[in-house]
Motif scaffolding. Sequence first.
Motif, PDB file in Angstrom:
ATOM      1  N   SER A 157      -7.900   1.072   0.720  1.00 31.16           N
ATOM      2  CA  SER A 157      -8.262  -0.194   1.370  1.00 31.16           C
ATOM      3  C   SER A 157      -8.393   0.037   2.867  1.00 31.16           C
ATOM      4  O   SER A 157      -7.796   0.966   3.423  1.00 31.16           O
ATOM      5  N   ASP A 158      -9.158  -0.839   3.501  1.00 30.75           N
ATOM      6  CA  ASP A 158      -9.372  -0.696   4.943  1.00 30.75           C
ATOM      7  C   ASP A 158      -8.199  -1.200   5.760  1.00 30.75           C
ATOM      8  O   ASP A 158      -8.052  -0.839   6.924  1.00 30.75           O
ATOM      9  N   GLN A 159      -7.376  -2.050   5.183  1.00 29.28           N
ATOM     10  CA  GLN A 159      -6.219  -2.579   5.894  1.00 29.28           C
ATOM     11  C   GLN A 159      -5.010  -2.598   4.972  1.00 29.28           C
ATOM     12  O   GLN A 159      -5.163  -2.564   3.745  1.00 29.28           O
ATOM     13  N   PRO A 160      -3.815  -2.631   5.528  1.00 30.83           N
ATOM     14  CA  PRO A 160      -2.603  -2.612   4.688  1.00 30.83           C
ATOM     15  C   PRO A 160      -2.558  -3.830   3.772  1.00 30.83           C
ATOM     16  O   PRO A 160      -2.936  -4.939   4.178  1.00 30.83           O
ATOM     17  N   PRO A 161      -2.092  -3.656   2.544  1.00 31.40           N
ATOM     18  CA  PRO A 161      -1.997  -4.797   1.622  1.00 31.40           C
ATOM     19  C   PRO A 161      -0.744  -5.614   1.893  1.00 31.40           C
ATOM     20  O   PRO A 161       0.182  -5.166   2.588  1.00 31.40           O
ATOM     21  N   THR A 162      -0.717  -6.792   1.357  1.00 25.17           N
ATOM     22  CA  THR A 162       0.488  -7.617   1.395  1.00 25.17           C
ATOM     23  C   THR A 162       1.171  -7.564   0.037  1.00 25.17           C
ATOM     24  O   THR A 162       0.507  -7.577  -1.004  1.00 25.17           O
ATOM     25  N   LEU A 163       2.472  -7.458   0.026  1.00 32.35           N
ATOM     26  CA  LEU A 163       3.227  -7.398  -1.216  1.00 32.35           C
ATOM     27  C   LEU A 163       3.503  -8.774  -1.793  1.00 32.35           C
ATOM     28  O   LEU A 163       3.747  -8.909  -2.992  1.00 32.35           O
ATOM     29  N   TYR A 164       3.461  -9.800  -0.943  1.00 30.55           N
ATOM     30  CA  TYR A 164       3.788 -11.145  -1.413  1.00 30.55           C
ATOM     31  C   TYR A 164       2.711 -11.625  -2.399  1.00 30.55           C
ATOM     32  O   TYR A 164       1.512 -11.539  -2.130  1.00 30.55           O
ATOM     33  N   GLY A 165       3.168 -12.122  -3.540  1.00 37.26           N
ATOM     34  CA  GLY A 165       2.241 -12.639  -4.537  1.00 37.26           C
ATOM     35  C   GLY A 165       1.639 -11.586  -5.432  1.00 37.26           C
ATOM     36  O   GLY A 165       0.765 -11.906  -6.237  1.00 37.26           O
ATOM     37  N   GLN A 166       2.100 -10.332  -5.341  1.00 39.38           N
ATOM     38  CA  GLN A 166       1.563  -9.248  -6.152  1.00 39.38           C
ATOM     39  C   GLN A 166       2.502  -8.974  -7.335  1.00 39.38           C
ATOM     40  O   GLN A 166       3.651  -8.573  -7.130  1.00 39.38           O
ATOM     41  N   PRO A 167       2.058  -9.161  -8.570  1.00 42.79           N
ATOM     42  CA  PRO A 167       2.935  -8.913  -9.726  1.00 42.79           C
ATOM     43  C   PRO A 167       3.466  -7.488  -9.777  1.00 42.79           C
ATOM     44  O   PRO A 167       4.618  -7.270 -10.180  1.00 42.79           O
ATOM     45  N   LEU A 168       2.663  -6.501  -9.385  1.00 42.62           N
ATOM     46  CA  LEU A 168       3.131  -5.111  -9.439  1.00 42.62           C
ATOM     47  C   LEU A 168       4.309  -4.882  -8.499  1.00 42.62           C
ATOM     48  O   LEU A 168       5.229  -4.112  -8.816  1.00 42.62           O
ATOM     49  N   ALA A 169       4.282  -5.541  -7.342  1.00 38.75           N
ATOM     50  CA  ALA A 169       5.400  -5.405  -6.412  1.00 38.75           C
ATOM     51  C   ALA A 169       6.655  -6.080  -6.973  1.00 38.75           C
ATOM     52  O   ALA A 169       7.770  -5.570  -6.821  1.00 38.75           O
TER      53      ALA A 169
END
Length: 403
Positions: A254-266
């Motif tokens: 990805s071009d920018q860091p992802p957010t962990l909030y709202g991500q089922p895998l996290a």
Amino acid sequence: MNDTAVLRQPFVLRFATVGFIVFWTILAAFPLLWITLMSFKLPIDAFASDPLRVIFGFTTLRERGGLSVTALVLGAFALWLAYHGAEHHGRRFARYLALGGREWLGWLLAALVYVIALILGLFWILPAIVRVVEAILSHIPVLDYLARPMMGLTMQNYRAVWIGYRFYDNFINSMIVTTGTVVISLTVGTLAGYGLARTRSNVAFWLLIAALIFRALPHSVLVTGYLPVFIHSREFLAPLWNWHATAWFFHLFSDQPPTLYGQPLAVIMVLVSINQPFTIWMLRSFFMNIPAELDEAARVDGCSHLGAFRRVIMPVMWPGVITTGLFSFLLAYNDYLVCSLLLDAQSQTMVPAITSFFNRETTTTDQVQAVAAAVSITAPLFLLVIVFQKQIVSGLTQGAVKG
């Protein structure tokens, strides 16, 4: 003969024991049975003060129709067949589907086939059979009463929940979170439990104590530490995307860091970290009951440590693995605090999503729909217990008796 008479429990003790078990079974099952009846009724019947109106649903019967004695009898018979088939033919069917000798794959395919057959049978085949039998009985004097609706029933509450409010999205999210949690927990837990069961180092003991202390901490304490990281995860991960030594690698994804909030895998990783100590402790107790001589015999026959674990130990351990997997599934499936705080509305699981029905305007219609949603989440649990009941009993016995 005298020995048998001496060992036999007195009648009063047997009566008191059976009575106590029956009483607590009714007490525990009554709320679930009652809300199940409520979920199939119109609000005026569901919240009636007269218990007979809740059970028979006179207004629901008059306005929406209902079930006859024939439908109730055939439905009960169909459920008995489903239970009988899983109990007596489930193991044989799973072995038949075990491709390449992989027993876990056989059980997974058997469970999938069982669920599909159960849905088709209860929602398509059974209604067609009921209509045919009712049509035949309606032309026979006296027996025609068995074909007349006598218990009001409507599916509008379930249609409103699953279709109107897209509760199936929450169901899919729950399956993703729970399946991921179980797979990772069992993969790591079996290896860790086996290693800790076979080691003689004191370090293993203190690792187990530390894991137990971590598992005993309230979820609210653990989520308090995870929540800021999830909310500000983009800022925390930014250095990895900006540092030239690692930027080329992470920019491939990805071009920018992802957010962990709202991500089922996290959230899966959080639930694994919380539930992993319990999984390791439980699997270690199962491995402790397997004689170390099996490992040694496999090593003498030429197996490596991993080969002995995979070919000799795991086939013996399957009841324990299934039992531990069920408990891990329940811990993840019923989790409220972690999922409600770390997942957004689009990725919410079923248990936290039910609260949204109560948080809306509390009309009687909303309350009955909330009851229908609550009943819906119990179906996967019953299916798991029915399909894996023998493995669960065998696993609990294996963990309780020293081999």
